[in-house]
Design an enzyme around this catalytic site. Structure first.
Site, PDB file in Angstrom:
ATOM      1  N   SER A 271       0.841  -1.199   0.000  1.00 24.77           N
ATOM      2  CA  SER A 271       0.000   0.000   0.000  1.00 24.77           C
ATOM      3  C   SER A 271       0.872   1.243   0.000  1.00 24.77           C
ATOM      4  CB  SER A 271      -0.848  -0.025   1.270  1.00 24.77           C
ATOM      5  OG  SER A 271      -1.431   1.230   1.485  1.00 24.77           O
TER       6      SER A 271
ATOM      7  N   LYS B  33       2.314  -3.808   6.576  1.00 27.06           N
ATOM      8  CA  LYS B  33       2.657  -3.936   5.142  1.00 27.06           C
ATOM      9  C   LYS B  33       4.169  -3.782   4.955  1.00 27.06           C
ATOM     10  CE  LYS B  33      -1.375  -4.710   3.426  1.00 27.06           C
ATOM     11  NZ  LYS B  33      -1.657  -5.984   2.768  1.00 27.06           N
TER      12      LYS B  33
ATOM     13  N   TYR C 152      -1.345  -0.738  10.656  1.00 26.50           N
ATOM     14  CA  TYR C 152      -1.658  -1.327   9.347  1.00 26.50           C
ATOM     15  C   TYR C 152      -0.489  -1.098   8.377  1.00 26.50           C
ATOM     16  CZ  TYR C 152      -3.503  -1.695   4.626  1.00 26.50           C
ATOM     17  OH  TYR C 152      -3.658  -2.013   3.288  1.00 26.50           O
TER      18      TYR C 152
HETATM   19  P1  NAD Z   1     -10.902  -7.077   1.203  1.00 24.63           P
HETATM   20  O1  NAD Z   1     -11.128  -7.062   2.654  1.00 24.63           O
HETATM   21  O2  NAD Z   1     -12.057  -6.802   0.290  1.00 24.63           O
HETATM   22  O3  NAD Z   1     -10.267  -8.474   0.746  1.00 24.63           O
HETATM   23  C1  NAD Z   1      -9.471  -9.245   1.612  1.00 24.63           C
HETATM   24  C2  NAD Z   1      -9.935 -10.686   1.480  1.00 24.63           C
HETATM   25  O4  NAD Z   1      -9.147 -11.495   2.354  1.00 24.63           O
HETATM   26  C3  NAD Z   1     -11.393 -10.883   1.886  1.00 24.63           C
HETATM   27  O5  NAD Z   1     -12.031 -11.710   0.944  1.00 24.63           O
HETATM   28  C4  NAD Z   1     -11.318 -11.569   3.257  1.00 24.63           C
HETATM   29  O6  NAD Z   1     -12.423 -12.414   3.496  1.00 24.63           O
HETATM   30  C5  NAD Z   1      -9.994 -12.317   3.125  1.00 24.63           C
HETATM   31  N1  NAD Z   1      -9.327 -12.544   4.402  1.00 24.63           N
HETATM   32  C6  NAD Z   1      -9.113 -11.649   5.401  1.00 24.63           C
HETATM   33  N2  NAD Z   1      -8.448 -12.229   6.414  1.00 24.63           N
HETATM   34  C7  NAD Z   1      -8.220 -13.523   6.038  1.00 24.63           C
HETATM   35  C8  NAD Z   1      -7.576 -14.610   6.651  1.00 24.63           C
HETATM   36  N3  NAD Z   1      -7.055 -14.519   7.876  1.00 24.63           N
HETATM   37  N4  NAD Z   1      -7.528 -15.785   5.982  1.00 24.63           N
HETATM   38  C9  NAD Z   1      -8.067 -15.906   4.746  1.00 24.63           C
HETATM   39  N5  NAD Z   1      -8.698 -14.894   4.115  1.00 24.63           N
HETATM   40  C10 NAD Z   1      -8.764 -13.714   4.743  1.00 24.63           C
HETATM   41  O7  NAD Z   1      -9.701  -6.058   0.911  1.00 24.63           O
HETATM   42  P2  NAD Z   1      -9.187  -5.457  -0.458  1.00 24.63           P
HETATM   43  O8  NAD Z   1      -9.565  -4.021  -0.509  1.00 24.63           O
HETATM   44  O9  NAD Z   1      -9.540  -6.344  -1.582  1.00 24.63           O
HETATM   45  O10 NAD Z   1      -7.636  -5.509  -0.185  1.00 24.63           O
HETATM   46  C11 NAD Z   1      -6.841  -6.608  -0.591  1.00 24.63           C
HETATM   47  C12 NAD Z   1      -5.433  -6.391  -0.133  1.00 24.63           C
HETATM   48  O11 NAD Z   1      -4.956  -5.146  -0.653  1.00 24.63           O
HETATM   49  C13 NAD Z   1      -5.293  -6.285   1.386  1.00 24.63           C
HETATM   50  O12 NAD Z   1      -4.102  -6.940   1.764  1.00 24.63           O
HETATM   51  C14 NAD Z   1      -5.180  -4.802   1.626  1.00 24.63           C
HETATM   52  O13 NAD Z   1      -4.441  -4.514   2.780  1.00 24.63           O
HETATM   53  C15 NAD Z   1      -4.462  -4.324   0.381  1.00 24.63           C
HETATM   54  N6  NAD Z   1      -4.729  -2.928   0.041  1.00 24.63           N
HETATM   55  C16 NAD Z   1      -6.007  -2.494  -0.120  1.00 24.63           C
HETATM   56  C17 NAD Z   1      -6.249  -1.157  -0.421  1.00 24.63           C
HETATM   57  C18 NAD Z   1      -7.655  -0.639  -0.568  1.00 24.63           C
HETATM   58  O14 NAD Z   1      -7.842   0.595  -0.532  1.00 24.63           O
HETATM   59  N7  NAD Z   1      -8.659  -1.460  -0.757  1.00 24.63           N
HETATM   60  C19 NAD Z   1      -5.179  -0.259  -0.586  1.00 24.63           C
HETATM   61  C20 NAD Z   1      -3.886  -0.753  -0.443  1.00 24.63           C
HETATM   62  C21 NAD Z   1      -3.662  -2.099  -0.127  1.00 24.63           C
END
Ligand code: NAD
Ligand code: UDP
Length: 342
Positions: free
Chosen positions: A130, A158, A154
């Site tokens: 991120s 990362k 958080y």
């Molecule tokens: P999200 O919460 O929609 O998706 C995460 C998925 O992981 C979900 O389907 C959840 O059920 C699953 N999950 C969570 N904990 C788990 C565990 N312990 N075991 C198995 N599955 C698990 O989030 P997203 O927005 O799709 O983000 C995906 C990744 O990208 C994350 O790592 C997040 O930190 C990173 N990210 C997201 C953003 C954003 O703005 N959305 C920005 C930068 C980085």
């Protein structure tokens, strides 16, 4: 774009927001995909929807990334070309309340995943990092050479994962990692069949605009209009989630051919202010967004925009969709979930 060769990929968190759009892109390119997800922040419907949209279903393994036996069993039962690791917790506010949990799931989960990959002989990973890892430098546009300075648990989780992946690459000359630093993903697949489903009260701008648009929220609070930006409101690099997904499919052939740790910004290089977001959303969707100007949000920066040049050079990838697409597709998705829940 059809794939010349079909591969099998393992996608943790593939039922979530960014993961599901990436799985869709992989399936549409003709690849086979196994999703590993515990559905803690996703709906089971997503799996069927992905199958219907792509004309090809993903395999589902329901499990937690902290469960080493389950991950090892999954990754040794099949040979995977690469892992795409989206699973994790992503709320800054929750991470401040529960830093231990964020460390356990995000960092501990990644450590376990890396051990399971080693046992399964899989040597390539795409990791969801991120822009948060850059912290408060205030340099904008920001490139990958900028030092890391995360300011919350958080962001720290990362940054810690990035170190784990770099160490793995140093210890194994055949291992490769694309560490993708996302800027601000918004929007939804244009089918409006998959999209973002924030649990509880959202904290990010687009889900809050969507709530103001439906009337679920009386108005949007704009956090500060006295930043050093053209209209005084915060500027961010919003990127359409389908462009972001394409960044992952572009990273795969690169890491498969180039061992080592590759840290890459995924953004557009173009910033928009909160006021510009609201105005574009209103114009494209013909919906009013009531708002008020409130105090700055603690920890916020005036402007955070990616320098996207490295991704273009390395992966031959760049974002193609604009703010109008992001606003239109986000609203189409929101209307579809409001309709199906009423
Ligand atoms: P999200 O919460 O929609 O998706 C995460 C998925 O992981 C979900 O389907 C959840 O059920 C699953 N999950 C969570 N904990 C788990 C565990 N312990 N075991 C198995 N599955 C698990 O989030 P997203 O927005 O799709 O983000 C995906 C990744 O990208 C994350 O790592 C997040 O930190 C990173 N990210 C997201 C953003 C954003 O703005 N959305 C920005 C930068 C980085
Ligand atoms: N923002 C806002 N009101 C909100 C939520 C966000 O004005 O209710 C602003 C925030 O100050 C920032 C921008 O919108 O300038 C994007 O915020 P978000 O939390 O989505 O992303 P981040 O700040 O983590 O990049």
């Amino acid at each position: 774009m059809g794939a010349q060769t079909s591969h099998r990929y393992f996608v943790t968190g593939g039922a979530g927001y960014i993961g599901s759009h990436t799985v869709l892109a992989l399936l549409r390119d003709g690849h086979d995909v196994t999703i590993f997800d515990n559905f803690s922040n996703a709906s089971r419907d997503v799996i069927d929807r992905l199958g219907a949209l792509a004309g090809k279903a993903p395999v589902l393994i329901e499990g937690d990334i902290r469960d080493e036996a389950a991950l090892t069993s999954a990754l040794t039962a099949q040979k995977y070309r690469a892992v795409l690791h989206f699973a994790g917790l992503k709320s800054v506010a929750e991470s401040v309340e529960k830093p231990q949990l964020y460390h356990e799931v995000n960092v501990g989960g990644t450590e376990i995943l890396l051990r399971a990959m080693e046992k399964g002989g899989c040597k390539a990973i795409v990791f969801s990092s991120s822009a948060t890892v850059y912290g408060t430098h205030g340099v904008s546009p920001i490139d990958e050479s900028c030092s890391l300075d995360p300011i919350n648990p958080y962001g720290q989780s990362k940054a810690d994962c990035e170190v784990l992946l770099e160490n793995n690459c140093q210890n194994d000359a055949e291992f490769s990692a694309a560490i993708l630093r996302y800027f601000n993903p918004v929007g939804a697949d244009k089918s409006a069949k998959i999209g973002e489903m924030p649990k509880g009260t959202p904290a990010n701008l687009m889900p809050l605009i969507l709530e103001a648009a439906t009337g679920e929220r009386e108005k949007l609070a704009i956090f500060g209009n006295d930043y050093d930006t053209p209209d005084g409101t915060g500027v961010r690099d919003y990127i359409h989630v389908s462009d972001l997904a394409a960044g992952h499919t572009a990273a795969l052939p690169y890491i498969e051919a180039h061992p080592g740790a590759h840290k890459i910004n995924l953004g557009t290089g173009r910033g928009y202010s909160v006021i510009e977001m609201i105005q574009t959303f209103q114009a494209v969707n013909d919906v009013p967004i009531p708002y008020s100007i409130e105090a700055r949000r603690p920890g916020d920066l005036g402007e955070v925009v990616a320098n996207p040049n490295y991704a273009r050079e390395l992966l031959d990838w760049q974002a193609n969709l604009g703010l109008e697409d992001m606003c239109r597709d986000a609203w189409a998705w929101k209307k579809s979930i409001v309709k199906s829940s009423s």
